[in-house]
Design an enzyme around this catalytic site. Structure first.
Site, PDB file in Angstrom:
ATOM      1  N   SER A 233       3.921  20.404  49.028  1.00  0.00           N
ATOM      2  CA  SER A 233       2.933  21.092  48.181  1.00  0.00           C
ATOM      3  C   SER A 233       2.016  21.876  49.112  1.00  0.00           C
ATOM      4  CB  SER A 233       2.071  20.086  47.412  1.00  0.00           C
ATOM      5  OG  SER A 233       1.037  20.758  46.732  1.00  0.00           O
TER       6      SER A 233
ATOM      7  N   ARG B 142      -7.790  24.231  57.134  1.00  0.00           N
ATOM      8  CA  ARG B 142      -8.639  23.175  56.575  1.00  0.00           C
ATOM      9  C   ARG B 142      -9.871  23.078  57.459  1.00  0.00           C
ATOM     10  NH1 ARG B 142      -5.573  19.970  53.384  1.00  0.00           N
ATOM     11  NH2 ARG B 142      -7.555  19.477  52.389  1.00  0.00           N
TER      12      ARG B 142
ATOM     13  N   LEU C 261       6.151  14.985  49.987  1.00  0.00           N
ATOM     14  CA  LEU C 261       4.871  15.573  50.423  1.00  0.00           C
ATOM     15  C   LEU C 261       4.781  17.069  50.146  1.00  0.00           C
ATOM     16  CD1 LEU C 261       5.743  13.346  52.955  1.00  0.00           C
ATOM     17  CD2 LEU C 261       3.366  13.797  53.390  1.00  0.00           C
TER      18      LEU C 261
ATOM     19  N   TYR D  68      -3.727  22.107  41.633  1.00  0.00           N
ATOM     20  CA  TYR D  68      -3.507  21.031  42.601  1.00  0.00           C
ATOM     21  C   TYR D  68      -3.917  19.684  41.994  1.00  0.00           C
ATOM     22  CZ  TYR D  68      -3.376  18.755  47.189  1.00  0.00           C
ATOM     23  OH  TYR D  68      -3.059  17.930  48.252  1.00  0.00           O
TER      24      TYR D  68
ATOM     25  N   TYR E 190       8.863   7.102  35.560  1.00  0.00           N
ATOM     26  CA  TYR E 190      10.174   6.733  36.132  1.00  0.00           C
ATOM     27  C   TYR E 190      10.202   5.255  36.505  1.00  0.00           C
ATOM     28  CZ  TYR E 190      12.621  11.196  36.234  1.00  0.00           C
ATOM     29  OH  TYR E 190      13.293  12.339  35.867  1.00  0.00           O
TER      30      TYR E 190
ATOM     31  N   GLY F  49       4.572  24.934  55.607  1.00  0.00           N
ATOM     32  CA  GLY F  49       5.034  24.158  56.760  1.00  0.00           C
ATOM     33  C   GLY F  49       5.577  25.120  57.807  1.00  0.00           C
TER      34      GLY F  49
HETATM   35  N1  UDP Z   1     -15.389  24.077  54.324  1.00  0.00           N
HETATM   36  C1  UDP Z   1     -16.343  24.812  54.998  1.00  0.00           C
HETATM   37  N2  UDP Z   1     -15.921  25.852  55.768  1.00  0.00           N
HETATM   38  C2  UDP Z   1     -14.610  26.204  55.919  1.00  0.00           C
HETATM   39  C3  UDP Z   1     -13.638  25.442  55.219  1.00  0.00           C
HETATM   40  C4  UDP Z   1     -14.061  24.394  54.427  1.00  0.00           C
HETATM   41  O1  UDP Z   1     -17.546  24.538  54.908  1.00  0.00           O
HETATM   42  O2  UDP Z   1     -14.312  27.163  56.645  1.00  0.00           O
HETATM   43  C5  UDP Z   1     -15.808  22.935  53.498  1.00  0.00           C
HETATM   44  C6  UDP Z   1     -15.368  23.071  52.052  1.00  0.00           C
HETATM   45  O3  UDP Z   1     -16.397  23.678  51.310  1.00  0.00           O
HETATM   46  C7  UDP Z   1     -15.132  21.625  51.610  1.00  0.00           C
HETATM   47  C8  UDP Z   1     -14.843  20.886  52.915  1.00  0.00           C
HETATM   48  O4  UDP Z   1     -15.196  21.762  53.964  1.00  0.00           O
HETATM   49  O5  UDP Z   1     -16.298  21.118  51.023  1.00  0.00           O
HETATM   50  C9  UDP Z   1     -13.384  20.477  53.072  1.00  0.00           C
HETATM   51  O6  UDP Z   1     -12.575  21.628  52.919  1.00  0.00           O
HETATM   52  P1  UDP Z   1     -11.011  21.624  53.130  1.00  0.00           P
HETATM   53  O7  UDP Z   1     -10.548  22.984  52.789  1.00  0.00           O
HETATM   54  O8  UDP Z   1     -10.674  21.104  54.460  1.00  0.00           O
HETATM   55  O9  UDP Z   1     -10.400  20.556  52.078  1.00  0.00           O
HETATM   56  P2  UDP Z   1     -10.822  19.959  50.645  1.00  0.00           P
HETATM   57  O10 UDP Z   1     -11.319  18.603  50.936  1.00  0.00           O
HETATM   58  O11 UDP Z   1     -11.887  20.818  50.009  1.00  0.00           O
HETATM   59  O12 UDP Z   1      -9.559  19.979  49.865  1.00  0.00           O
END
Ligand code: UDP
Length: 336
Positions: A97, A210, A95, A167, A181, A59
């Site tokens: 993590s 992401r 939230l 995760y 709980y 964060g």
């Molecule tokens: N992804 C991608 N390029 C990137 C980052 C992610 O193609 O630079 C793809 C990754 O393989 C996954 C999807 O995008 O299938 C979503 O990735 P993210 O890391 O956002 O979150 P996830 O849903 O996998 O936890």
């Protein structure tokens, strides 16, 4: 506060029962993260007393800096796993993590513990004050599902020793602890299984990034978009206002403890997402295919029948609109 976020917060306020939070004491763990900071923003506007708890591992304080010094807002830098204070609270959003796959795989112990030990600390605090808890679980609790759209009743297909297990199993254990709980101490617990939310403040850089924010940042820099594998894997992307509206509606719902999928039903291939982001940007980026990461999942699509029924909630912002708002926000941030 930034104008784009301000406008979006107004939309959220119109979509929820703000009375449910007025004058309530609310602790938000992970409060300076992506979803946490949006929740703090809404709570601040509707008159809650907020404890924003964050260890700032992922964060960023900048997300809540504007709330510092405002009435009822307190920032506390602490780790949720060793939280030892005992503030009187009515509600707890848990939230905290690390959410980004590349990042949490570098910190698997911390990630597993934030969802197990951290969840325990939050549930114990709730027990002391008879508070309601909303646990931010994830679509990852389903692992590699074989049913689409995936309903809450699907039990999951998870490898406890897989690359994402810290995760995935962390979220599953967190859910199990919430249920324990609830069953043993009658704590009012809500479990939200969140599917790929995106929007302003979603981290974009390096391991923290992401896919949506990464692609947008890459396109703003005129870099090629890093598509993992062939890009045929899918995700169902939900704009942050819809996710946060769902989370607040679920917390505000007096009716019962429940588990709900919160996400968009519209499944999008990553290669198509890349195409949409490229169209939005004048910089002329192309695609760069990188190897498909081990443990990545091929499909994600929630069944949101229950959220519709229980909360009257469904996403309102389509992907094109959400992407354009997000890209505008990242563009403005870069120009500041
Ligand atoms: N992804 C991608 N390029 C990137 C980052 C992610 O193609 O630079 C793809 C990754 O393989 C996954 C999807 O995008 O299938 C979503 O990735 P993210 O890391 O956002 O979150 P996830 O849903 O996998 O936890």
């Amino acid at each position: 506060m930034d104008a784009i976020i301000k406008g979006d917060i107004e939309q959220i306020k119109k979509s929820i029962d703000t009375e449910a939070f007025r004058e309530k004491s609310v602790l938000v763990s992970g409060g300076s993260g992506f979803l946490g900071s949006w929740i703090c923003d809404v709570l601040s506007e509707v008159g809650s007393k907020i404890i924003c708890l964050d260890n700032l591992s992922t964060g960023v304080f900048e997300n809540v800096d504007h709330l510092k010094g405002t009435k009822g807002f307190e920032f506390e830098k602490a780790d949720v796993c060793s939280y030892s204070r005992n503030p009187r609270v009515d509600m707890i959003f848990h939230l905290a993590s690390r959410p980004a796959p590349e990042d949490y795989q570098k910190h698997p112990v911390e990630t597993a513990l934030a969802n197990s030990e951290g969840t325990k600390q939050m549930l114990e605090l709730a027990r002391k004050h008879d508070a309601r808890v909303l646990f931010a679980s994830s679509s990852e609790a389903y692992g590699d599902p074989e049913v689409f759209p995936t309903p809450e009743s699907y039990e999951g297909r998870v490898n406890p020793l897989g690359p994402r297990s810290c995760y995935e199993e962390g979220k599953r254990f967190g859910e199990a602890l919430c249920k324990a709980y609830h069953d043993q101490y009658e704590i009012d617990v809500k479990i939200a299984r969140i599917f790929n939310s995106y929007g302003p403040r979603l981290r974009a850089e390096g391991f923290y990034g992401r896919v949506v924010s990464r692609f947008i940042l890459q396109s703003l820099k005129g870099e090629d978009l890093t598509v993992f594998g062939d890009g045929l894997q899918t995700r169902s992307f939900c704009y942050v206002t819809d996710t946060v509206t769902g989370l607040l509606a679920q917390m505000g719902n007096e009716a019962r403890s429940d588990v709900l999928n919160l996400g968009s039903e519209d499944e999008t291939r990553i290669i198509d997402l890349a195409g949409k982001v490229i169209q939005l940007s004048p910089a002329g980026s192309g695609l760069k295919h990188l190897p498909f990461p081990p443990g990545d999942h091929l499909r994600r699509q929630p069944d949101i029948t229950n959220a519709r029924k229980v909360l009257g909630w469904e996403p309102k912002v389509g992907l094109d609109q959400g992407l354009s708002r997000t890209a505008k926000w990242f563009g403005k941030k870069r120009d500041q």
